[in-house]
Structure formats: structure tokens, C-alpha cells
Write an enzyme that holds these catalytic residues in place. Structure first.
Site, short mmCIF file in Angstrom:
data_model
loop_
_atom_site.label_atom_id
_atom_site.label_comp_id
_atom_site.label_asym_id
_atom_site.label_seq_id
_atom_site.Cartn_x
_atom_site.Cartn_y
_atom_site.Cartn_z
N PHE A 192 -10.63 3.99 -1.97
CA PHE A 192 -9.62 3.30 -1.14
C PHE A 192 -9.10 4.34 -0.16
O PHE A 192 -8.48 5.33 -0.57
CB PHE A 192 -8.53 2.81 -2.09
CG PHE A 192 -7.35 2.14 -1.47
CD1 PHE A 192 -7.40 0.78 -1.16
CD2 PHE A 192 -6.15 2.82 -1.27
CE1 PHE A 192 -6.28 0.13 -0.64
CE2 PHE A 192 -5.03 2.18 -0.75
CZ PHE A 192 -5.10 0.83 -0.44
N GLU A 196 -3.42 9.45 5.32
CA GLU A 196 -3.89 10.37 6.37
C GLU A 196 -2.94 11.56 6.44
O GLU A 196 -1.82 11.49 5.91
CB GLU A 196 -3.92 9.65 7.72
CG GLU A 196 -4.88 8.48 7.73
CD GLU A 196 -4.99 7.80 9.08
OE1 GLU A 196 -4.36 8.28 10.05
OE2 GLU A 196 -5.72 6.81 9.16
N SER A 198 -0.91 12.52 8.61
CA SER A 198 0.45 12.21 9.09
C SER A 198 0.92 10.84 8.61
O SER A 198 1.88 10.29 9.13
CB SER A 198 0.49 12.27 10.62
OG SER A 198 -0.38 11.29 11.12
N GLY A 200 1.59 9.09 4.93
CA GLY A 200 1.57 9.00 3.45
C GLY A 200 2.31 7.75 3.02
O GLY A 200 1.73 6.65 3.01
N SER A 201 3.60 7.90 2.76
CA SER A 201 4.40 6.73 2.38
C SER A 201 4.48 5.72 3.51
O SER A 201 4.51 4.51 3.27
CB SER A 201 5.82 7.17 2.01
OG SER A 201 5.78 7.93 0.82
N GLU A 440 0.00 6.14 -5.47
CA GLU A 440 0.09 4.66 -5.47
C GLU A 440 1.48 4.19 -5.04
O GLU A 440 2.01 3.23 -5.58
CB GLU A 440 -0.28 4.08 -6.84
CG GLU A 440 -1.65 3.43 -6.81
CD GLU A 440 -1.86 2.36 -7.87
OE1 GLU A 440 -1.00 2.19 -8.73
OE2 GLU A 440 -2.91 1.72 -7.80
N GLY A 441 2.12 4.92 -4.11
CA GLY A 441 3.48 4.65 -3.70
C GLY A 441 4.40 5.55 -4.50
O GLY A 441 4.49 5.40 -5.72
N ASN A 443 7.59 7.00 -6.36
CA ASN A 443 8.65 6.23 -7.02
C ASN A 443 9.86 6.09 -6.11
O ASN A 443 10.57 5.09 -6.16
CB ASN A 443 9.04 6.90 -8.34
CG ASN A 443 7.95 6.74 -9.38
OD1 ASN A 443 6.84 6.29 -9.08
ND2 ASN A 443 8.25 7.09 -10.63
S1 MYA Z 1 -3.42 5.17 -2.55
C1 MYA Z 1 -2.12 5.37 -1.40
C2 MYA Z 1 -0.88 4.72 -1.84
N1 MYA Z 1 -0.01 4.56 -0.72
C3 MYA Z 1 1.04 3.80 -0.80
O1 MYA Z 1 1.34 3.19 -1.81
C4 MYA Z 1 1.84 3.66 0.45
C5 MYA Z 1 3.29 3.40 0.18
N2 MYA Z 1 3.89 2.74 1.33
C6 MYA Z 1 4.12 1.42 1.33
O2 MYA Z 1 3.91 0.74 0.35
C7 MYA Z 1 4.65 0.78 2.62
O3 MYA Z 1 4.28 1.56 3.71
C8 MYA Z 1 6.17 0.56 2.58
C9 MYA Z 1 6.54 -0.40 3.73
C10 MYA Z 1 6.60 -0.20 1.34
C11 MYA Z 1 6.89 1.89 2.65
N3 MYA Z 1 3.66 -6.18 -0.70
O4 MYA Z 1 8.32 -3.16 7.72
P1 MYA Z 1 7.78 -3.07 6.33
C12 MYA Z 1 5.14 -6.40 4.10
C13 MYA Z 1 3.58 -7.20 0.16
O5 MYA Z 1 8.77 -2.93 5.24
P2 MYA Z 1 6.85 -0.40 6.40
C14 MYA Z 1 -3.11 6.25 -3.81
O6 MYA Z 1 -2.07 6.82 -3.90
C15 MYA Z 1 6.57 -6.71 4.50
O7 MYA Z 1 7.10 -7.80 3.80
N4 MYA Z 1 4.02 -7.11 1.41
O8 MYA Z 1 6.69 -1.93 6.21
C16 MYA Z 1 -4.26 6.44 -4.77
C17 MYA Z 1 6.35 -7.04 5.95
O9 MYA Z 1 5.75 -8.31 6.03
P3 MYA Z 1 6.25 -9.39 7.09
C18 MYA Z 1 4.56 -5.95 1.78
O10 MYA Z 1 8.26 -0.03 6.66
C19 MYA Z 1 -3.78 6.37 -6.16
C20 MYA Z 1 5.29 -6.03 6.38
O11 MYA Z 1 4.58 -5.72 5.20
C21 MYA Z 1 4.68 -4.85 0.93
O12 MYA Z 1 5.82 0.04 7.38
C22 MYA Z 1 -4.92 6.29 -7.13
C23 MYA Z 1 5.89 -4.78 6.99
O13 MYA Z 1 6.89 -4.34 6.06
C24 MYA Z 1 4.18 -5.01 -0.37
N5 MYA Z 1 4.21 -4.03 -1.27
O14 MYA Z 1 6.41 0.21 4.96
C25 MYA Z 1 -4.51 5.30 -8.16
N6 MYA Z 1 5.25 -3.83 1.59
O15 MYA Z 1 6.07 -8.71 8.41
C26 MYA Z 1 -5.56 4.95 -9.11
C27 MYA Z 1 5.50 -4.27 2.81
O16 MYA Z 1 5.38 -10.58 6.91
C28 MYA Z 1 -5.04 3.83 -9.95
N7 MYA Z 1 5.08 -5.55 2.93
O17 MYA Z 1 7.66 -9.61 6.70
C29 MYA Z 1 -5.22 4.10 -11.38
C30 MYA Z 1 -4.50 3.13 -12.22
C31 MYA Z 1 -4.89 3.32 -13.63
C32 MYA Z 1 -5.81 2.24 -14.09
C33 MYA Z 1 -6.82 2.72 -15.10
C34 MYA Z 1 -7.62 1.65 -15.72
C35 MYA Z 1 -8.99 1.72 -15.34
#
Ligand code: MYA
Length: 633
Positions: A192, A196, A198, A200-201, A440-441, A443
């Protein structure tokens, strides 16, 4: 992934400040201030949202996705799960060696081959496309098993399917699914690619670009991604890039994020060496570069310009898996600590007889139980078709990653010097766990996300009320319903929403504690909106406390729901589960009430302001301000 939190939070704050258009502010309780996003983005109050947490922001009890505790597996699905899981568990016990993987920073090829043969690279892909066809509840159980043994392998497998090819499962066309799911379930690793240098969050700020080729057949992809799990070994990637789009309203060209399925074999895809990390060392993490990569137009995933939502929903969809996985990790930590505590004699007694150790063991048990309850509550709801689980998923990720850290840390503490030794295995787990609060975001971002999204939802309902006043005759029901609620509350006659009928009789008093806080939560959100209006987006000390209270109330609800379910089924552990739930609810709700009080207490606001001043001074000084006592005179 590893972006410094402070920078990210500032950016998040700024972005939301710009994006959230808060409109009219009412001055009194009858005329509340209203928070809402731009018209396009406002939550539509008319679409019923069954999320427990979202409705908590309005002080409303929405019980559908909290009670009864979901029991989604058929007898057949249970059997299938055990048939699949038993060999996996044996494989982890007998073949996979987490110490070796950690030391060599790699899972040996023959071990990886065995994982392919067990089918664990395709857990949720449809059976006809080579997967095991597991639902979310079954997947959670798998995560728990992996989490018990090797978090590095968990990330290898999780980055592949929880986020790497999940977008194809969720948004792929039948052709894309047929072409790619068959490959990722049989031989090709997926990744996935969002983060990048510049970005991250602030995921919406990515710079990687894709522009349509003159013949309209390809997008030409350019840019680079960092800290990509499986980035050095993936053949198939979900890549997010800015694409120019013509705004149908203005005719102007604007950039919007689009998701693409990219194959390494398209040409122009290269990756950096494996990153040297603190933990999860056997999982590959690398930079990925895209240099004029021709991506066929049919590889757009989820529609041109919809990539931000695609990315968010992939992340939302996978977050409960982290909670399930970490519930397994906590079991391992506890097993080691308890084995030690029940054998180690000091001062003439086994150390598990000392209150100080009992408190640690009990709190570990609470954290594990609650994490597991939250993970399976969300998974079960998703399996039953829940659409609005994103706040709960974010809560599960925050809670689990902090709970597991705490459990591992306390396990080491119980074991003392022995816990600190590499061979005990907790040292590796602790290093592995540290990243779970970051990726994954972070905390920190997820807490702001929970608080701001919930507030926005509550604000949209207040806005609905405001609109109702424009045409009172047509909206009498809504207006009188709301007015009487406020009057009753003002004269102190209101009673909080009742959960009594939803829980086991022995848990009724605990249920009223949660319900009282739920009510208080709604009132606090409303008064916070009245006080700050649009300025609330800048009040991160307050947003954090609201998020923490939401976490405590939601986790309490998950625990009481599960304990009630276990009691209703006369499970052997039912009485013990009641004890766990009662104890957690006491602890969590004392904390929730205190956080809610802090939001509106002058003393706390003064305390927040002092914290802010201290931080500013330290940053100005680029470190500590005071001189060493020996230099001070
Ligand atoms: S992968 C990289 C992970 N990166 C992130 O998680 C990035 C974190 N940042 C963000 O989530 C967003 O940029 C934030 C919003 C939340 C900061 N669901 O103006 P906005 C909509 C649905 O608030 P921004 C990794 O780490 C929002 O309603 N919609 O946006 C690998 C709006 O929609 P609309 C959402 O201020 C890890 C629009 O987007 C959500 O730019 C490896 C704009 O919103 C949401 N969550 O930033 C893991 N957020 O315009 C492996 C926003 O319609 C996994 N919106 O109202 C392993 C697990 C273990 C499993 C093992 C079993 C096998």
C-alpha cells in the site's frame, strides 16, 4: 509512517481549520452555535448513522451496533476456522522462529513458502479467486494467532492483505479482482503506497502525480513513496497519486487523488534498500520510486479522483485487525509474566501474592479483555453490514496499541531482570510494538479524527435543528422534542439514556455508570460547541480529552456487551467476565468523567495554557531552558 507527530498535528490542525467552514453561531442553549463542514462534506443527518460512537457525540444511545454482542459465525464457519487455524498455529509453534527472523531481519524463503501453502496470504479473498474467503470475525481470529507469535510476520502478512490488496477487494472491478486477486493469493506480494517524504499524517497532501498519456491509454506515474511495508518485495501495489481533474461546476482543472493498481513489471518502478528499524525487523520496509511508469487506464481503482476516500476506507477497514492481533500479543506477554509470578519466590512468598503484582496482572487482564472485545465487536458489526464503523476502528487501533505497550511493559516489570533479557522474548515484542502507535494513522491523529468527526456529526444535527426553526410548522416534532429535552435538562430532571434492558442484571449498575457518562458526553460536546464555535478545531488539548472520554465510554460498552453475552450463554467464564467488565467500567468511567470535567474547567484550561507555554519556550530554546543546578549560581 514514521513522520514526527508534532509537525503532522500542526498540519492536520491547519488543514481542518481551512476546510471546516463553521457557520452561524448561536449564543444561548436554545440557539446553539453550529459547527459544520463545507456543504459538500457535512454529514447528512437524514441518513441514519448506527455508529455507537458517533451518536455518543450527541449524547444519544444508539445500541444497534453495541448490543447484543455479535455472534456472527455459523457452526460451519466456526469449524472451518478451526480447521484452518490449527495448522497455522502449529506452523508458528514448530517452524517459524521469531528470534531468527528478528536477528536476520528477514523471514527465510522456505518459511514464507510454507505460509503461501497454508493460504494465509489470501485470508479474505474469495475462494474462487484462490483465497480462503474468511469474513472479518474469522480474520480477527487469525490476527490474534499471528499476534501471539510474531508481530514482524504479522506486518508482512498484514501489509499485504489488510492494506496492500484490500482496495482491490473493496473497490476492484470484476476484471481487476479476477486478474489481481488470483495473483496476490498465489505468488505476488502486495503493498500500500501512500506515505511520502512530505506527506505522512496529512495524507491528502501527496505529491506523486499521474497524468494521462496523449493516446489516453495510460496514466504516467511519477513520484516516490517512503516507509512502505513490503515496498522492496511487492510485485503489485496500490498507489495513490494526484491526477488533474476538471471540476464539472467551474470547468477549472484541479488536482485530486486517484488510486491505481501498479505492477512492478510495468517498468520504471524501483525500490530502496530495506530500512533499518527498531522492531518488526523481518518485515520489509523500503522506499518505492515511480519514474514515468505507464499504468493502464483500466488500473484506476475506485474511480478517478476518489483516491483519498479509497485510501481512508482501506485503512478504516483494516484497523480492527490490528486490535485483534495485539489482543494475541497481550496473551503471550501475560503468559510469560504469570508463569514467572506464580513461581518466583521473594521475601518467602510467591510474588503473585503481593498486591503490587496483583494490580499489574489484573490491569493486564482488563486491557486484554477489552481489546479483544472491541476487536470482535467491530469485526462482527462489519460482518453484519455496518457502514459507519470508522470511529470505532480508529478507537480500536489507538486503544489496542497503547494497551499492548502497557501490558508488555508491565510484563517486563513483573519479571524484573529476567524480563530485560533478550531470550525471554519480551524485549523483541516491545521493540515490535512501538510502531503500532505510529503507523496506520498515528494515535495522535486518530484521536483528533475521532473528536472532530464526532463533533462535526453533532454539529450537523444542531444545524438541522437550526434549519427546522426556519419552517417551524413543518418541523414541530423535531423542535418540541429537542426543546423539551433541553428544558428537562435545565431543571435537572433529565435522566440519562438507559442501557439497563440491554445488559445482564448483575451489570445494571455498571450500565448506568456508562449511560450517565454518555449523557454527560453529549452535553459537554454541545457546550464546547457553544463556547468555541469554529475555534474548536484549534483546541487540541480539549479534542484529546474528548477523544479519551469517547475511548473509555466505547470500550466500557464493548466490555459490558460481551460480558452480558457470555452470561446469557452461561459460558464457563461468565462470572469472571462480569468481574472484568465491572472493574474496567469503574476505572474507565472515573477517567472519562474527569476528562469531560477538564474540558470545561477553568483550572484545567489554565493548566493547558501552561503546558502550551512550556512547550513553546522549550521549542524556542531548542531544548531545556533552565541551567544545570551546578551552573545556575
Ligand atoms: S499506511 C499509512 C497510514 N497513513 C495514515 O493512516 C494517514 C493518516 N491520515 C489520515 O487518516 C487523514 O489524512 C486525516 C484527514 C484523518 C488526517 N474515513 O478534510 P479531511 C473524509 C472516511 O478531514 P484531511 C501505514 O502506516 C472526510 O470525511 N472518510 O481530511 C502502514 C472528508 O470527506 P467529505 C474520511 O484533513 C501500516 C474528506 O475525507 C476519513 O486531509 C502497516 C476530507 O477530510 C476516514 N478515516 O485528513 C499496517 N478521514 O469531503 C499493517 C477523512 O466527503 C497492518 N475522511 O466530507 C497490520 C495489521 C495487523 C493485521 C495482521 C493480520 C494478518
Amino acid at each position: 509512517m514514521f513522520r514526527p507527530v508534532t509537525v503532522s498535528l500542526l498540519k492536520y490542525n491547519r488543514i481542518n481549520f481551512q476546510k471546516i467552514a463553521l457557520q452561524q453561531c448561536f449564543a444561548t442553549a436554545a440557539e446553539p452555535k453550529v459547527i459544520q463542514k463545507t456543504e459538500k462534506s457535512a454529514e447528512k443527518p437524514t441518513e441514519h448513522n448506527f455508529s455507537f460512537t458517533m451518536n455518543m457525540f450527541r449524547g444519544q444511545l444508539e445500541s444497534k451496533e453495541a448490543f447484543p454482542f455479535p455472534d456472527v459465525l455459523t457452526e460451519e464457519q466456526r469449524e472451518t476456522l478451526h480447521m484452518l487455524m490449527d495448522p497455522v498455529e502449529r506452523y508458528f509453534e514448530e517452524v517459524n522462529d521469531p528470534f531468527k527472523n528478528d536477528a536476520e531481519e528477514k523471514v527465510p524463503d522456505n518459511v514464507v513458502k510454507g505460509f503461501w501453502e497454508l493460504g494465509v496470504f489470501g485470508l479474505q479473498a474469495p475462494i474462487e479467486l484462490g483465497g480462503l474467503g474468511l469474513n472479518n470475525t474469522q480474520y480477527a481470529r487469525f490476527g490474534e494467532v499471528v499476534g501471539k507469535y510474531d508481530l514482524g510476520v504479522g506486518i508482512f502478512l498484514g501489509a499485504h492483505q489488510s492494506i496492500g490488496w484490500k482496495g482491490i477487494l473493496l473497490y476492484g472491478t470484476p476484471e481487476q479482482k479476477e486478474k489481481y486477486l488470483t495473483r496476490v493469493t498465489s505468488k505476488d506480494i502486495a503493498a500500500f503506497c501512500l506515505t511520502e517524504p512530505s506527506s505522512g499524517s496529512d495524507a491528502g497532501s501527496i505529491k506523486t502525480r499521474a497524468t494521462l498519456s496523449p493516446d489516453g491509454k495510460h496514466y504516467i506515474l511519477n513520484g516516490s513513496k517512503i516507509w512502505i511495508s513490503n515496498g522492496g518485495i511487492a510485485e503489485i501495489m496500490t498507489v495513490f497519486a494526484q491526477t488533474p481533474i476538471q471540476d464539472p461546476k467551474t470547468g477549472q482543472t484541479v488536482d485530486k487523488v486517484t488510486a491505481f493498481i501498479v505492477e512492478r513489471s510495468f517498468g520504471g518502478v524501483t525500490s530502496g534498500p530495506p530500512e533499518r528499524k527498531m522492531g518488526i525487523k523481518c518485515s520489509n520496509t523500503a522506499e518505492v520510486y515511480f519514474d514515468n511508469v505507464p499504468v493502464p487506464v483500466e488500473n484506476v481503482l475506485g474511480g478517478v479522483g476518489n483516491g483519498f476516500k479509497v485510501a481512508m476506507n482501506i485503512l478504516n477497514n483494516g484497523r480492527f485487525g490490528m486490535a485483534a492481533t495485539l489482543a494475541g500479543t497481550m496473551k503471550t506477554c501475560m503468559k510469560k509474566a504469570v508463569e514467572f509470578a506464580t513461581n518466583r519466590v521473594q521475601f518467602g512468598k510467591k510474588i503473585d501474592s503481593f498486591g503490587a503484582i496483583q494490580e499489574k496482572i489484573a490491569r493486564m487482564a482488563l486491557l486484554q479483555y477489552v481489546t479483544e472485545s472491541v476487536a470482535y465487536l467491530i469485526a462482527g458489526n462489519m460482518d453484519s453490514g455496518s457502514k459507519h464503523y470508522h470511529l470505532e476502528a480508529a478507537i480500536s487501533k489507538c486503544f489496542a496499541s497503547e494497551a499492548a505497550w502497557n501490558v508488555c511493559d508491565e510484563s517486563i516489570q513483573i519479571m524484573g531482570g529476567m524480563g530485560y533479557m533478550k531470550d525471554t522474548g519480551l524485549e523483541r515484542i516491545m521493540r515490535d510494538l512501538r510502531i503500532f502507535r505510529i503507523f496506520e494513522g498515528t494515535n495522535d491523529i486518530l484521536r483528533l479524527f475521532v473528536a472532530l468527526t464526532g463533533i462535526q456529526y453533532a454539529g450537523a444535527h444542531l444545524k438541522e435543528l437550526q434549519n427546522a426553526f426556519k419552517n417551524p410548522t413543518a418541523n414541530l416534532g423535531l423542535i418540541f422534542g429537542e426543546a423539551s429535552k433541553r428544558v428537562v435538562r435545565t431543571v435537572g430532571l433529565s435522566s440519562p439514556p438507559s442501557m439497563d434492558h440491554l445488559v445482564h442484571k448483575d451489570l445494571i449498575s455498571s450500565a448506568s455508570v456508562i449511560a450517565k457518562n454518555l449523557d454527560l458526553f453529549g452535553q459537554t460536546v454541545e457546550s464546547t460547541l457553544i463556547k468555541y464555535g469554529k475555534g474548536i478545531v484549534n483546541e487540541q488539548f480539549i479534542l484529546n480529552r474528548l477523544a479519551n472520554a469517547a475511548i473509555d465510554i466505547y470500550t466500557s460498552t464493548a466490555a459490558i456487551s460481551r460480558a452480558s453475552y457470555s452470561a446469557s450463554k452461561n459460558l464457563e467464564s461468565a462470572d469472571f467476565e462480569k468481574l472484568l467488565a465491572q472493574t474496567w467500567i469503574f476505572e474507565a468511567n472515573e477517567r472519562a468523567a474527569s476528562n469531560l470535567k477538564a474540558v470545561s474547567s477553568g483550572k484545567h484550561l489554565d493548566y493547558f495554557s501552561k503546558l502550551s507555554q512550556i512547550s513553546k519556550k522549550i521549542c524556542e530554546n531548542q531544548g531545556v531552558v533552565q541551567k544545570n543546578p551546578t551552573d545556575a549560581l
